[in-house]
Design a protein around this motif. Structure first.
Motif, PDB file in Angstrom:
ATOM      1  N   GLY A 167     -13.669  -3.717  23.227  1.00 50.31           N
ATOM      2  CA  GLY A 167     -12.776  -4.617  23.942  1.00 50.31           C
ATOM      3  C   GLY A 167     -13.153  -6.075  23.790  1.00 50.31           C
ATOM      4  N   GLY A 168     -12.232  -6.936  24.237  1.00 51.64           N
ATOM      5  CA  GLY A 168     -12.485  -8.367  24.273  1.00 51.64           C
ATOM      6  C   GLY A 168     -12.191  -9.120  22.997  1.00 51.64           C
ATOM      7  N   GLU A 169     -11.758  -8.441  21.941  1.00 52.55           N
ATOM      8  CA  GLU A 169     -11.515  -9.113  20.668  1.00 52.55           C
ATOM      9  C   GLU A 169     -10.256  -8.578  20.004  1.00 52.55           C
ATOM     10  OE1 GLU A 169     -14.667  -9.379  17.906  1.00 52.55           O
ATOM     11  OE2 GLU A 169     -16.180  -9.994  19.382  1.00 52.55           O
ATOM     12  N   GLY A 170      -9.813  -9.333  18.995  1.00 47.86           N
ATOM     13  CA  GLY A 170      -8.668  -8.897  18.202  1.00 47.86           C
ATOM     14  C   GLY A 170      -7.453  -9.778  18.401  1.00 47.86           C
ATOM     15  N   THR A 171      -6.614  -9.830  17.390  1.00 46.42           N
ATOM     16  CA  THR A 171      -5.357 -10.574  17.451  1.00 46.42           C
ATOM     17  C   THR A 171      -4.227  -9.696  16.935  1.00 46.42           C
ATOM     18  OG1 THR A 171      -5.600 -11.497  15.212  1.00 46.42           O
ATOM     19  CG2 THR A 171      -6.571 -12.755  17.041  1.00 46.42           C
ATOM     20  N   ILE A 172      -3.030 -10.038  17.327  1.00 42.31           N
ATOM     21  CA  ILE A 172      -1.854  -9.304  16.830  1.00 42.31           C
ATOM     22  C   ILE A 172      -1.683  -9.545  15.341  1.00 42.31           C
ATOM     23  CG2 ILE A 172       0.623  -8.966  17.080  1.00 42.31           C
ATOM     24  CD1 ILE A 172      -1.017  -8.090  19.498  1.00 42.31           C
ATOM     25  N   LEU A 173      -1.904 -10.770  14.901  1.00 39.28           N
ATOM     26  CA  LEU A 173      -1.783 -11.082  13.476  1.00 39.28           C
ATOM     27  C   LEU A 173      -2.778 -10.271  12.663  1.00 39.28           C
ATOM     28  CD1 LEU A 173      -0.660 -12.722  11.132  1.00 39.28           C
ATOM     29  CD2 LEU A 173      -2.304 -14.540  11.688  1.00 39.28           C
ATOM     30  N   GLY A 174      -4.023 -10.187  13.138  1.00 38.04           N
ATOM     31  CA  GLY A 174      -5.028  -9.397  12.433  1.00 38.04           C
ATOM     32  C   GLY A 174      -4.642  -7.938  12.363  1.00 38.04           C
ATOM     33  N   ALA A 175      -4.148  -7.381  13.477  1.00 42.19           N
ATOM     34  CA  ALA A 175      -3.724  -5.979  13.501  1.00 42.19           C
ATOM     35  C   ALA A 175      -2.566  -5.754  12.526  1.00 42.19           C
ATOM     36  CB  ALA A 175      -3.325  -5.574  14.914  1.00 42.19           C
ATOM     37  N   PHE A 176      -1.637  -6.692  12.479  1.00 39.17           N
ATOM     38  CA  PHE A 176      -0.506  -6.578  11.555  1.00 39.17           C
ATOM     39  C   PHE A 176      -0.978  -6.604  10.109  1.00 39.17           C
ATOM     40  CE2 PHE A 176       2.586  -8.923   8.881  1.00 39.17           C
ATOM     41  CZ  PHE A 176       3.586  -7.964   8.830  1.00 39.17           C
ATOM     42  N   LEU A 177      -1.908  -7.500   9.792  1.00 39.72           N
ATOM     43  CA  LEU A 177      -2.451  -7.540   8.431  1.00 39.72           C
ATOM     44  C   LEU A 177      -3.196  -6.246   8.117  1.00 39.72           C
ATOM     45  CD1 LEU A 177      -3.723 -11.234   8.214  1.00 39.72           C
ATOM     46  CD2 LEU A 177      -1.693 -10.244   7.134  1.00 39.72           C
ATOM     47  N   GLY A 178      -3.809  -5.654   9.136  1.00 37.93           N
ATOM     48  CA  GLY A 178      -4.429  -4.352   8.952  1.00 37.93           C
ATOM     49  C   GLY A 178      -3.410  -3.298   8.576  1.00 37.93           C
ATOM     50  N   VAL A 179      -2.235  -3.345   9.203  1.00 32.67           N
ATOM     51  CA  VAL A 179      -1.148  -2.419   8.860  1.00 32.67           C
ATOM     52  C   VAL A 179      -0.702  -2.639   7.416  1.00 32.67           C
ATOM     53  CG1 VAL A 179       1.248  -1.794   9.346  1.00 32.67           C
ATOM     54  CG2 VAL A 179      -0.330  -2.204  11.226  1.00 32.67           C
ATOM     55  N   VAL A 180      -0.568  -3.905   7.028  1.00 33.32           N
ATOM     56  CA  VAL A 180      -0.175  -4.223   5.649  1.00 33.32           C
ATOM     57  C   VAL A 180      -1.204  -3.672   4.668  1.00 33.32           C
ATOM     58  CG1 VAL A 180       0.277  -6.087   4.009  1.00 33.32           C
ATOM     59  CG2 VAL A 180       1.088  -6.289   6.367  1.00 33.32           C
ATOM     60  N   PHE A 181      -2.478  -3.867   4.988  1.00 37.59           N
ATOM     61  CA  PHE A 181      -3.552  -3.384   4.113  1.00 37.59           C
ATOM     62  C   PHE A 181      -3.490  -1.865   3.953  1.00 37.59           C
ATOM     63  CE2 PHE A 181      -7.899  -1.672   3.782  1.00 37.59           C
ATOM     64  CZ  PHE A 181      -8.278  -2.225   2.559  1.00 37.59           C
ATOM     65  N   VAL A 182      -3.403  -1.148   5.063  1.00 39.29           N
ATOM     66  CA  VAL A 182      -3.347   0.319   5.009  1.00 39.29           C
ATOM     67  C   VAL A 182      -2.088   0.779   4.266  1.00 39.29           C
ATOM     68  CG1 VAL A 182      -3.169   2.422   6.395  1.00 39.29           C
ATOM     69  CG2 VAL A 182      -4.724   0.599   7.104  1.00 39.29           C
ATOM     70  N   ALA A 183      -0.954   0.112   4.520  1.00 40.64           N
ATOM     71  CA  ALA A 183       0.300   0.489   3.861  1.00 40.64           C
ATOM     72  C   ALA A 183       0.204   0.293   2.350  1.00 40.64           C
ATOM     73  CB  ALA A 183       1.459  -0.334   4.430  1.00 40.64           C
ATOM     74  N   LEU A 184      -0.418  -0.800   1.920  1.00 40.16           N
ATOM     75  CA  LEU A 184      -0.555  -1.050   0.483  1.00 40.16           C
ATOM     76  C   LEU A 184      -1.523  -0.063  -0.163  1.00 40.16           C
ATOM     77  CD1 LEU A 184      -0.613  -4.960   0.269  1.00 40.16           C
ATOM     78  CD2 LEU A 184       1.243  -3.401  -0.361  1.00 40.16           C
ATOM     79  N   VAL A 185      -2.579   0.302   0.562  1.00 39.31           N
ATOM     80  CA  VAL A 185      -3.506   1.313   0.040  1.00 39.31           C
ATOM     81  C   VAL A 185      -2.781   2.643  -0.154  1.00 39.31           C
ATOM     82  CG1 VAL A 185      -5.527   2.707   0.596  1.00 39.31           C
ATOM     83  CG2 VAL A 185      -5.593   0.240   0.960  1.00 39.31           C
ATOM     84  N   ASN A 186      -2.005   3.053   0.864  1.00 35.02           N
ATOM     85  CA  ASN A 186      -1.253   4.310   0.763  1.00 35.02           C
ATOM     86  C   ASN A 186      -0.209   4.238  -0.343  1.00 35.02           C
ATOM     87  OD1 ASN A 186      -2.663   5.532   2.862  1.00 35.02           O
ATOM     88  ND2 ASN A 186      -1.217   4.834   4.418  1.00 35.02           N
ATOM     89  N   ASN A 187       0.467   3.098  -0.453  1.00 38.76           N
ATOM     90  CA  ASN A 187       1.470   2.921  -1.500  1.00 38.76           C
ATOM     91  C   ASN A 187       0.841   2.978  -2.882  1.00 38.76           C
ATOM     92  OD1 ASN A 187       3.063   0.446  -3.215  1.00 38.76           O
ATOM     93  ND2 ASN A 187       4.338   2.050  -2.336  1.00 38.76           N
ATOM     94  N   SER A 188      -0.342   2.378  -3.004  1.00 44.50           N
ATOM     95  CA  SER A 188      -1.039   2.405  -4.298  1.00 44.50           C
ATOM     96  C   SER A 188      -1.411   3.823  -4.682  1.00 44.50           C
ATOM     97  CB  SER A 188      -2.301   1.530  -4.219  1.00 44.50           C
ATOM     98  OG  SER A 188      -1.981   0.190  -3.905  1.00 44.50           O
ATOM     99  N   MET A 189      -1.898   4.604  -3.721  1.00 43.69           N
ATOM    100  CA  MET A 189      -2.265   5.992  -4.009  1.00 43.69           C
ATOM    101  C   MET A 189      -1.038   6.825  -4.358  1.00 43.69           C
ATOM    102  SD  MET A 189      -5.369   6.948  -1.370  1.00 43.69           S
ATOM    103  CE  MET A 189      -4.454   6.521   0.129  1.00 43.69           C
ATOM    104  N   THR A 190       0.076   6.554  -3.680  1.00 40.12           N
ATOM    105  CA  THR A 190       1.308   7.286  -3.984  1.00 40.12           C
ATOM    106  C   THR A 190       1.788   6.982  -5.398  1.00 40.12           C
ATOM    107  OG1 THR A 190       1.972   7.258  -1.653  1.00 40.12           O
ATOM    108  CG2 THR A 190       3.698   7.653  -3.279  1.00 40.12           C
ATOM    109  N   MET A 191       1.725   5.714  -5.783  1.00 33.70           N
ATOM    110  CA  MET A 191       2.170   5.321  -7.120  1.00 33.70           C
ATOM    111  C   MET A 191       1.257   5.885  -8.199  1.00 33.70           C
ATOM    112  SD  MET A 191       3.515   1.413  -6.618  1.00 33.70           S
ATOM    113  CE  MET A 191       4.375   1.456  -8.155  1.00 33.70           C
ATOM    114  N   GLN A 192       0.004   6.149  -7.832  1.00 39.20           N
ATOM    115  CA  GLN A 192      -0.933   6.736  -8.782  1.00 39.20           C
ATOM    116  C   GLN A 192      -0.966   8.254  -8.682  1.00 39.20           C
ATOM    117  OE1 GLN A 192      -1.039   3.666 -10.463  1.00 39.20           O
ATOM    118  NE2 GLN A 192      -2.796   4.809 -11.255  1.00 39.20           N
ATOM    119  N   ALA A 193       0.016   8.811  -7.928  1.00 37.77           N
ATOM    120  CA  ALA A 193       0.172  10.264  -7.795  1.00 37.77           C
ATOM    121  C   ALA A 193      -1.050  10.930  -7.179  1.00 37.77           C
ATOM    122  CB  ALA A 193       0.498  10.892  -9.152  1.00 37.77           C
TER     123      ALA A 193
END
Length: 328
Positions: free
Chosen positions: A273-299
């Protein structure tokens, strides 16, 4: 002598850059996201296509909406494992109401109220009954998912009114409305977390609950409100998903709580607790989404994708602990 001073200046400069990357998690994530884009674009030219980015943005929108509430809860020292089940139950209830002839606004409102009710129950269990958030939200997660399966007998609810698709499929200037809504919510809640009195109280509670209580902050009320808000956002994600798919699916969002937690922690939120930002969490979502997308594109197999997601979560938590121990 001069060369020694120059060496010290360079060393100090490099240390300041290193500290910036550690302390400003958003900067680190931007660099990682850029690295993924550069690497994947060299491997697969389709990765940089507008169609792919559109698909990634639309697909991650429900998760980004939920992560807003999760980031707020983590900042307050709590978390919610029931968000995926609430998303499924809300989408199912809204779909069933629409099939029964209820108007779209009333059906959506009922779904959001349901999410708020689950969030209120979570908040009461954690604050009034002093049940550990892990146990409390794990229980409501099972109840919500079970309710969705019981109501539908495991089948998706389809044949929804055509007008309902507008929420999840409309576009403005070529940009999906669901993406516009996602970005608007991230901006509004990020500013609110940084500048409004209520959301600053969330940080105070997460950093030191006893001190916050002694300073006059109504800790239980703030925490219950945070859980209610998270429930509403999870329900809204369910509405958006059912509108895009034009069906209410009781199995939707299965395991999504891990992705949301991973994204929030990667973005700088802490389980303490006590830390974190909405922008950081959103960028975390972008990062995870791109990782998953990259793995999907690489089958890469979907099962291995689950392994990678879990590994990213563990690594993010371990890194957070190392950084905190280094500071202390």
């Amino acid at each position: 002598m001069i060369s020694s001073q120059n060496q010290q200046v360079r060393t100090s400069f490099l240390r300041s850059i290193g500290r910036a990357f550690v302390d400003i998690r958003e900067l680190t994530l931007l660099v990682l996201i850029l690295g993924i884009v550069v690497v994947m674009s060299s491997i697969n030219p389709y990765f940089l296509s507008l169609a792919n980015f559109r698909a990634v943005a639309v697909g991650m929108a429900p998760i980004a909406v939920i992560v807003i509430g999760m980031a707020i809860l983590l900042a307050s020292g709590g978390f919610d494992l029931s968000v995926g089940s609430v998303m499924a139950l809300s989408s199912t209830i809204v779909a069933m109401l629409l099939v029964a002839g209820v108007s779209i606004p009333l059906a959506v409102l009922a779904g959001l109220i349901l999410g708020a009710a689950v969030g209120f129950v979570n908040g009461m269990l954690v604050t009034r009954l002093v049940i550990n958030p892990l146990i409390a939200t794990l229980g409501t997660m099972s109840i919500a998912r079970g309710a969705a399966l019981v109501l539908t007998e495991g089948f998706s609810v389809s044949s929804l009114p055509a007008e309902y698709a507008w929420l999840g499929r409309a576009s403005f200037g070529g940009i999906p409305a669901i993406v516009i809504l996602m970005l608007a919510m991230v901006i509004v809640f990020d500013l609110a977390m940084r500048h409004t009195r209520f959301f600053r109280q969330v940080y105070f509670i997460g950093a030191n609950e006893k001190a916050a209580m002694l300073s006059g902050i109504r800790v239980d009320r703030v925490r219950i409100t945070a859980y209610v808000l998270t429930g509403i956002l999870a329900a809204l994600a369910g509405v958006l998903l059912s509108s895009r798919l034009m069906s209410g699916t009781p199995t939707a969002g299965n395991g999504i709580e891990l992705q949301v937690l991973a994204a929030a922690v990667i973005g700088g939120a802490s389980l303490r607790g006590g830390e974190g930002t909405i922008l950081g969490a959103f960028l975390g979502v972008v990062f995870v989404a791109l990782v998953n997308n990259s793995m999907t594109m690489q089958a890469v197999s979907i099962y291995w994708q689950m392994v990678v997601t879990g590994s990213v979560l563990v690594s993010a938590v371990a890194l957070d602990m190392l950084i905190r121990n280094g500071r202390s």
